[in-house]
Design an enzyme around this catalytic site. Sequence first.
Site, mmCIF file in Angstrom:
data_model
loop_
_atom_site.group_PDB
_atom_site.id
_atom_site.type_symbol
_atom_site.label_atom_id
_atom_site.label_comp_id
_atom_site.label_asym_id
_atom_site.label_seq_id
_atom_site.Cartn_x
_atom_site.Cartn_y
_atom_site.Cartn_z
ATOM 1 N N ALA A 77 -27.715 36.609 18.360
ATOM 2 C CA ALA A 77 -27.485 35.197 18.634
ATOM 3 C C ALA A 77 -26.980 34.409 17.428
ATOM 4 O O ALA A 77 -26.079 33.583 17.535
ATOM 5 C CB ALA A 77 -28.789 34.577 19.147
ATOM 6 N N ARG B 134 -32.193 36.010 16.601
ATOM 7 C CA ARG B 134 -31.322 37.193 16.699
ATOM 8 C C ARG B 134 -31.312 37.828 18.102
ATOM 9 O O ARG B 134 -30.276 38.235 18.598
ATOM 10 C CB ARG B 134 -31.822 38.231 15.689
ATOM 11 C CG ARG B 134 -31.252 39.634 15.804
ATOM 12 C CD ARG B 134 -31.877 40.531 14.724
ATOM 13 N NE ARG B 134 -31.661 41.950 14.936
ATOM 14 C CZ ARG B 134 -30.729 42.683 14.321
ATOM 15 N NH1 ARG B 134 -29.900 42.101 13.482
ATOM 16 N NH2 ARG B 134 -30.615 43.960 14.530
ATOM 17 N N ASN C 153 -29.133 45.126 20.563
ATOM 18 C CA ASN C 153 -28.426 46.232 19.905
ATOM 19 C C ASN C 153 -29.364 47.383 19.529
ATOM 20 O O ASN C 153 -29.043 48.207 18.683
ATOM 21 C CB ASN C 153 -27.672 45.741 18.672
ATOM 22 C CG ASN C 153 -26.339 46.487 18.502
ATOM 23 O OD1 ASN C 153 -25.771 47.004 19.478
ATOM 24 N ND2 ASN C 153 -25.839 46.553 17.276
ATOM 25 N N ARG C 154 -30.516 47.412 20.163
ATOM 26 C CA ARG C 154 -31.398 48.579 20.130
ATOM 27 C C ARG C 154 -31.793 48.973 21.551
ATOM 28 O O ARG C 154 -32.635 49.818 21.748
ATOM 29 C CB ARG C 154 -32.692 48.274 19.334
ATOM 30 C CG ARG C 154 -32.477 47.855 17.890
ATOM 31 C CD ARG C 154 -31.919 48.985 17.022
ATOM 32 N NE ARG C 154 -31.744 48.535 15.644
ATOM 33 C CZ ARG C 154 -30.664 47.894 15.185
ATOM 34 N NH1 ARG C 154 -29.635 47.648 16.004
ATOM 35 N NH2 ARG C 154 -30.588 47.526 13.925
ATOM 36 N N HIS D 206 -20.024 41.657 14.790
ATOM 37 C CA HIS D 206 -21.313 41.192 14.249
ATOM 38 C C HIS D 206 -21.057 40.524 12.907
ATOM 39 O O HIS D 206 -19.963 40.579 12.358
ATOM 40 C CB HIS D 206 -22.263 42.385 14.024
ATOM 41 C CG HIS D 206 -22.825 42.938 15.285
ATOM 42 N ND1 HIS D 206 -24.137 42.768 15.658
ATOM 43 C CD2 HIS D 206 -22.248 43.671 16.271
ATOM 44 C CE1 HIS D 206 -24.340 43.371 16.826
ATOM 45 N NE2 HIS D 206 -23.215 43.926 17.214
ATOM 46 N N TYR E 59 -27.289 51.974 7.773
ATOM 47 C CA TYR E 59 -28.678 52.372 8.010
ATOM 48 C C TYR E 59 -28.719 52.948 9.417
ATOM 49 O O TYR E 59 -27.975 52.498 10.284
ATOM 50 C CB TYR E 59 -29.677 51.220 7.859
ATOM 51 C CG TYR E 59 -29.296 49.939 8.566
ATOM 52 C CD1 TYR E 59 -29.323 49.838 9.949
ATOM 53 C CD2 TYR E 59 -28.927 48.815 7.851
ATOM 54 C CE1 TYR E 59 -28.976 48.661 10.599
ATOM 55 C CE2 TYR E 59 -28.574 47.632 8.486
ATOM 56 C CZ TYR E 59 -28.605 47.569 9.853
ATOM 57 O OH TYR E 59 -28.260 46.416 10.494
ATOM 58 N N GLU F 19 -18.690 44.377 11.060
ATOM 59 C CA GLU F 19 -19.528 43.367 10.408
ATOM 60 C C GLU F 19 -18.593 42.423 9.663
ATOM 61 O O GLU F 19 -17.870 42.845 8.762
ATOM 62 C CB GLU F 19 -20.506 44.024 9.435
ATOM 63 C CG GLU F 19 -21.552 44.911 10.096
ATOM 64 C CD GLU F 19 -22.719 44.126 10.677
ATOM 65 O OE1 GLU F 19 -22.754 42.881 10.521
ATOM 66 O OE2 GLU F 19 -23.601 44.759 11.286
HETATM 67 O O1 0X9 Z 1 -28.247 46.426 12.992
HETATM 68 C C1 0X9 Z 1 -27.344 46.128 13.784
HETATM 69 O O2 0X9 Z 1 -27.522 46.015 14.986
HETATM 70 C C2 0X9 Z 1 -25.931 45.872 13.234
HETATM 71 N N1 0X9 Z 1 -26.025 45.067 12.030
HETATM 72 S S1 0X9 Z 1 -26.497 43.521 12.105
HETATM 73 O O3 0X9 Z 1 -26.655 43.065 10.763
HETATM 74 N N2 0X9 Z 1 -25.375 42.640 12.761
HETATM 75 O O4 0X9 Z 1 -27.697 43.426 12.858
HETATM 76 C C3 0X9 Z 1 -25.269 47.172 12.890
HETATM 77 C C4 0X9 Z 1 -25.206 48.155 14.026
HETATM 78 C C5 0X9 Z 1 -24.351 49.338 13.676
HETATM 79 N N3 0X9 Z 1 -24.422 50.374 14.678
HETATM 80 C C6 0X9 Z 1 -25.298 51.407 14.607
HETATM 81 N N4 0X9 Z 1 -26.004 51.638 13.531
HETATM 82 N N5 0X9 Z 1 -25.402 52.170 15.680
HETATM 83 ZN ZN ZN Z 2 -25.532 41.786 14.539
#
Ligand code: 0X9
Ligand code: ZN
Length: 490
Positions: free
Chosen positions: A164, A221, A233-234, A285, A336, A358
């Site tokens: 967000a 977020r 995103n998880r 992102h 990461y 990013e």
């Molecule tokens: O952590 C995330 O979801 C992304 N970064 S953020 O700082 N915008 O939160 C990166 C995601 C990258 N994709 C994977 N690691 N699968």
């Molecule tokens: Zn993000």
Amino acid sequence: MSLALVLASTPAAARRYDGHAIVRVQVQSPAELAIVTAIADEVWTHRPGPGAVDVRVAPGRLAELRATGLPHEIRIADAQARIDAERSRLAAAPDPATGGAWFADFRDYEAIMTQLDAMAASAPEIAEVIDLGDSLEGRAIRGLRIGKGGAGAPAVLYTGTMHAREWLATMTSMCVADAFLSGYGTDDHVTALVDDLEIVVVPVLNPDGYVVSWTADRYWRKNTRDGYGVDLNRNFGHAWGGAGASGNPYDETYHGEGPFSEPESAVLRDFVELHGGFVAHVDFHSFAQLVLYPWGYTYDAAPDEPALAMLADGMSAAIAQSTGASYPAIQGSDLYPAAGAVDDWAYGDAGMMAFTIELRGDDFVVPPSEIAAACAENVAAALVVADWAHGQVPTEPDDTTGGGDEHGDEHADPTLDDGGLDDGTTSTADDGTTEGEADVDDGAPLDDEPDALPPGFGLDGDRTGCAIAPRMPAWWWLALLVVRRRYGTQ
Ligand code: 0X9
Ligand code: ZN
């Protein structure tokens, strides 16, 4: 700006970050990182490896950080001052509907939706608004479908605002849509792409969270599930629940109760699966200035790693050529490991060439002057992906020009064209896996996730949005375990 105006334009219930500092700390060991993580309210770093870590530190804890003796630089002394300045500026800005340049500043959910309608109405022969479905709170997740490619044309998906607070991603997505619309008929390159492809742009994947970030908590977020929220995103189904995803609902990386438990991620999955023709996806992102390619959940190389890396390098080069900005292209897990992200699902399950970009910035709150630069460089990156998709357009059997369409294929970079993919990146096997790849989505805990990660490191179970968990030697992990025991960090 007077205090009265700031207060008048700040919702009474909005969470405040008075005196919170954004600090860049230099850490050289996991011990130092653990100490910083214990002091900070949230770790925002987005860079791999030991070195600079950006953290948000509450006012009462700055002295503790100083006492560590770690080299650090206070980059933003008072996050709330930035938030207030942004809010005042937005409150005083002219309404874009009555003359303000639309891309001159950030826009809220309503303004984005209105603009989607206006953009489609301005180019009805090539664009229409599409409604993918509803968010948890019933807000529409809408986008633009652009193109004359018709049924069977390769389709490219650009998305933003899964998180967000990452407002620059919202605007950048809108810029990508605008570039395809405004370039049609005026730019041969864009015209060829729009003629032959289907381009879908969904600028706000997380409408409820986005509204929260505008009204109640600028650093929100997640979505708004039960007040704590799920990190969308998880929440995607590929390797769900693996490294870098938390089972604690109060963590910023909470993965939810199960794969696609959230309407927002399920809506995107259903849209892509029903469509069946998407060949590439870019999810915007902020902030880190990186082009990330799968896998993100494991350090293992993806089956199509050479082609993914080549395309990511192509985007990185286009960005550099556009504004001079450096967005290195790396495998997602080298930032990461983060399991359950959309990019791994889009690549691993939906068969797309998938990327996370990013964007630029030193905070989620950035001056509106950053919009133009972010747009210029990321439209350039978006075109690289569209060019690659254009290279997938089937040629007519009786086409004697060898170009495959009336504009020819001169826009598709031959070094990226097909790039050595496993014969069919554009298609998804019947069992939902990418062709040539076995058993990539069973939703079960994975045995090939980075098992060198001690529990709780990086994003797994901690309070951070973007902690680092890079590929590190064994001594690093051992030292981290020792320090965690001593300091009791999460
Ligand atoms: O952590 C995330 O979801 C992304 N970064 S953020 O700082 N915008 O939160 C990166 C995601 C990258 N994709 C994977 N690691 N699968
Ligand atoms: Zn993000």
